[in-house]
Design a protein around this motif. Structure first.
Motif, PDB file in Angstrom:
ATOM      1  N   TRP A  42       0.865  -1.185   0.000  1.00 54.76           N
ATOM      2  CA  TRP A  42       0.000   0.000   0.000  1.00 54.76           C
ATOM      3  C   TRP A  42       0.902   1.237   0.000  1.00 54.76           C
ATOM      4  N   TYR A  43       0.703   2.122  -0.964  1.00 56.40           N
ATOM      5  CA  TYR A  43       1.446   3.378  -1.023  1.00 56.40           C
ATOM      6  C   TYR A  43       0.705   4.411  -0.167  1.00 56.40           C
ATOM      7  N   VAL A  44       1.433   5.109   0.679  1.00 53.28           N
ATOM      8  CA  VAL A  44       0.834   6.168   1.477  1.00 53.28           C
ATOM      9  C   VAL A  44       0.680   7.381   0.561  1.00 53.28           C
ATOM     10  N   ILE A  45      -0.561   7.799   0.378  1.00 55.37           N
ATOM     11  CA  ILE A  45      -0.880   8.924  -0.499  1.00 55.37           C
ATOM     12  C   ILE A  45      -0.893  10.228   0.298  1.00 55.37           C
ATOM     13  N   ALA A  46      -1.458  10.166   1.500  1.00 51.83           N
ATOM     14  CA  ALA A  46      -1.502  11.334   2.390  1.00 51.83           C
ATOM     15  C   ALA A  46      -1.630  10.824   3.821  1.00 51.83           C
ATOM     16  N   THR A  47      -1.266  11.676   4.772  1.00 53.74           N
ATOM     17  CA  THR A  47      -1.255  11.247   6.161  1.00 53.74           C
ATOM     18  C   THR A  47      -1.282  12.436   7.111  1.00 53.74           C
ATOM     19  N   ILE A  48      -1.756  12.187   8.288  1.00 52.36           N
ATOM     20  CA  ILE A  48      -1.395  13.015   9.431  1.00 52.36           C
ATOM     21  C   ILE A  48      -0.378  12.127  10.128  1.00 52.36           C
ATOM     22  N   PRO A  49       0.901  12.431   9.959  1.00 50.08           N
ATOM     23  CA  PRO A  49       1.953  11.471  10.292  1.00 50.08           C
ATOM     24  C   PRO A  49       2.319  11.396  11.767  1.00 50.08           C
ATOM     25  N   THR A  50       2.881  10.232  12.108  1.00 49.59           N
ATOM     26  CA  THR A  50       3.526  10.075  13.409  1.00 49.59           C
ATOM     27  C   THR A  50       4.861  10.812  13.330  1.00 49.59           C
ATOM     28  N   ARG A  51       5.534  10.929  14.444  1.00 50.52           N
ATOM     29  CA  ARG A  51       6.820  11.644  14.426  1.00 50.52           C
ATOM     30  C   ARG A  51       7.869  10.909  13.599  1.00 50.52           C
ATOM     31  N   ASP A 133      -9.479   6.566  16.778  1.00 47.54           N
ATOM     32  CA  ASP A 133     -10.479   7.334  17.520  1.00 47.54           C
ATOM     33  C   ASP A 133      -9.906   8.636  18.073  1.00 47.54           C
ATOM     34  N   ALA A 134      -8.630   8.642  18.413  1.00 52.61           N
ATOM     35  CA  ALA A 134      -7.995   9.851  18.956  1.00 52.61           C
ATOM     36  C   ALA A 134      -7.861  10.953  17.912  1.00 52.61           C
ATOM     37  N   ARG A 135      -8.015  10.588  16.647  1.00 49.35           N
ATOM     38  CA  ARG A 135      -7.908  11.532  15.540  1.00 49.35           C
ATOM     39  C   ARG A 135      -6.577  12.284  15.546  1.00 49.35           C
ATOM     40  N   ASP A 136      -5.540  11.570  15.945  1.00 47.50           N
ATOM     41  CA  ASP A 136      -4.206  12.148  15.945  1.00 47.50           C
ATOM     42  C   ASP A 136      -3.416  11.757  14.704  1.00 47.50           C
ATOM     43  N   TYR A 137      -3.639  10.575  14.179  1.00 44.27           N
ATOM     44  CA  TYR A 137      -2.948  10.087  12.988  1.00 44.27           C
ATOM     45  C   TYR A 137      -3.968   9.468  12.048  1.00 44.27           C
ATOM     46  N   ALA A 157     -11.710  14.395   1.852  1.00 42.66           N
ATOM     47  CA  ALA A 157     -13.022  14.808   2.365  1.00 42.66           C
ATOM     48  C   ALA A 157     -13.569  13.767   3.348  1.00 42.66           C
ATOM     49  N   ARG A 158     -13.351  12.481   3.069  1.00 38.84           N
ATOM     50  CA  ARG A 158     -13.775  11.416   4.000  1.00 38.84           C
ATOM     51  C   ARG A 158     -13.060  11.556   5.342  1.00 38.84           C
ATOM     52  N   VAL A 159     -11.767  11.812   5.283  1.00 39.02           N
ATOM     53  CA  VAL A 159     -10.974  11.958   6.505  1.00 39.02           C
ATOM     54  C   VAL A 159     -11.481  13.154   7.316  1.00 39.02           C
ATOM     55  N   VAL A 160     -11.765  14.246   6.645  1.00 39.43           N
ATOM     56  CA  VAL A 160     -12.267  15.442   7.326  1.00 39.43           C
ATOM     57  C   VAL A 160     -13.637  15.147   7.958  1.00 39.43           C
ATOM     58  N   ARG A 161     -14.501  14.408   7.251  1.00 39.25           N
ATOM     59  CA  ARG A 161     -15.812  14.055   7.818  1.00 39.25           C
ATOM     60  C   ARG A 161     -15.674  13.167   9.055  1.00 39.25           C
ATOM     61  N   MET A 162     -14.564  12.462   9.162  1.00 40.73           N
ATOM     62  CA  MET A 162     -14.311  11.633  10.348  1.00 40.73           C
ATOM     63  C   MET A 162     -13.911  12.477  11.558  1.00 40.73           C
ATOM     64  N   GLY A 163     -13.644  13.759  11.335  1.00 33.28           N
ATOM     65  CA  GLY A 163     -13.296  14.645  12.444  1.00 33.28           C
ATOM     66  C   GLY A 163     -11.843  15.069  12.489  1.00 33.28           C
ATOM     67  N   TYR A 164     -11.098  14.785  11.441  1.00 31.89           N
ATOM     68  CA  TYR A 164      -9.696  15.199  11.375  1.00 31.89           C
ATOM     69  C   TYR A 164      -9.588  16.602  10.792  1.00 31.89           C
ATOM     70  N   LYS A 168      -3.918  19.583   8.781  1.00 28.29           N
ATOM     71  CA  LYS A 168      -2.826  18.724   9.242  1.00 28.29           C
ATOM     72  C   LYS A 168      -2.496  17.585   8.274  1.00 28.29           C
ATOM     73  N   ILE A 169      -3.310  17.415   7.242  1.00 23.94           N
ATOM     74  CA  ILE A 169      -3.083  16.325   6.289  1.00 23.94           C
ATOM     75  C   ILE A 169      -1.926  16.701   5.370  1.00 23.94           C
ATOM     76  N   ARG A 170      -0.962  15.796   5.268  1.00 20.78           N
ATOM     77  CA  ARG A 170       0.240  16.009   4.448  1.00 20.78           C
ATOM     78  C   ARG A 170       0.207  15.039   3.272  1.00 20.78           C
ATOM     79  N   LYS A 171       0.264  15.570   2.074  1.00 21.21           N
ATOM     80  CA  LYS A 171       0.344  14.710   0.893  1.00 21.21           C
ATOM     81  C   LYS A 171       1.734  14.089   0.880  1.00 21.21           C
ATOM     82  N   ALA A 172       1.799  12.783   0.761  1.00 27.68           N
ATOM     83  CA  ALA A 172       3.074  12.079   0.804  1.00 27.68           C
ATOM     84  C   ALA A 172       3.763  12.139  -0.555  1.00 27.68           C
ATOM     85  N   PRO A 173       5.001  12.602  -0.601  1.00 28.67           N
ATOM     86  CA  PRO A 173       5.723  12.624  -1.877  1.00 28.67           C
ATOM     87  C   PRO A 173       6.040  11.196  -2.335  1.00 28.67           C
TER      88      PRO A 173
END
Length: 181
Positions: A42-51, A133-137, A157-164, A168-173
């Motif tokens: 699975w290629y990461v397309i976008a993320t709210i990343p961990t450190r 559920d924490a909506r951190d990542y 848009a789906r991610v935003v509807r989930m409450g994120y 903070k969403i970063r498109k992954a290069p």
């Protein structure tokens, strides 16, 4: 304004922020994940990343189903640029019984298991969203290193509807499919 009053206000804001987060409903997992079909690259397309993945280029998550039903996970990425050496993080996913295989506990470091919810899965298993559920990542992933602009916008848009928060969403290069090899 006195220091004690400032501290009291800060504490009030912290409590209010935590209460607002607690008011968010749990993220609904998909009804069922066919684990053998979900396995693979699975290629990461976008993320709210961990450190660990804040500056990830060419991020790819590969899942392998183990005989005991757990999922061996390899996360490969380049830290800071396409020319950097490939790094890897290995973990194990423990599928939660009764979750339709859509909720896992992922263990990178013993004894901590991080929540992993398959919150969206396209019918053909070509795109997915993993959330918490924490909506951190969160992770938007696809079987290809890129998706169309329309698909990207719909997934975000789906991610935003989930409450994120969208900001903070970063498109992954992603450079190419061969970059993760």
């Amino acid at each position: 304004m006195s220091l004690s009053r400032i501290l009291l206000m800060a504490l009030g804001l912290l409590v209010a922020g935590n209460a607002a987060r607690a008011a968010e409903p749990p993220i609904a997992p998909v009804a069922h994940v066919d684990l053998p079909r979900f396995m693979g690259r699975w290629y990461v397309i976008a993320t709210i990343p961990t450190r660990f993945e804040r500056n990830a280029y060419d991020p790819v998550e590969t899942y392998t189903l183990q005989p005991d039903g757990n999922v061996y996970t390899e996360f490969h990425f380049r830290d800071g640029g396409f020319g950097e050496p490939l790094k890897a993080i290995h973990s194990t996913g423990f599928v939660k019984p009764g979750s339709g295989n859509a909720v896992w506990g992922v263990q990178v470091f013993w004894p901590i298991k991080a929540q992993y919810i398959v919150a969206y899965l396209k019918d053909d298993y070509s795109q997915t969203i993993v959330a918490r559920d924490a909506r951190d990542y969160t992770w938007i992933m696809a079987r290809t290193p890129t998706v169309s602009a329309a698909d990207y916008d719909a997934l975000v848009a789906r991610v935003v509807r989930m409450g994120y928060p969208a900001a903070k969403i970063r498109k992954a290069p992603q450079q190419s499919p061969a970059a993760a090899d």
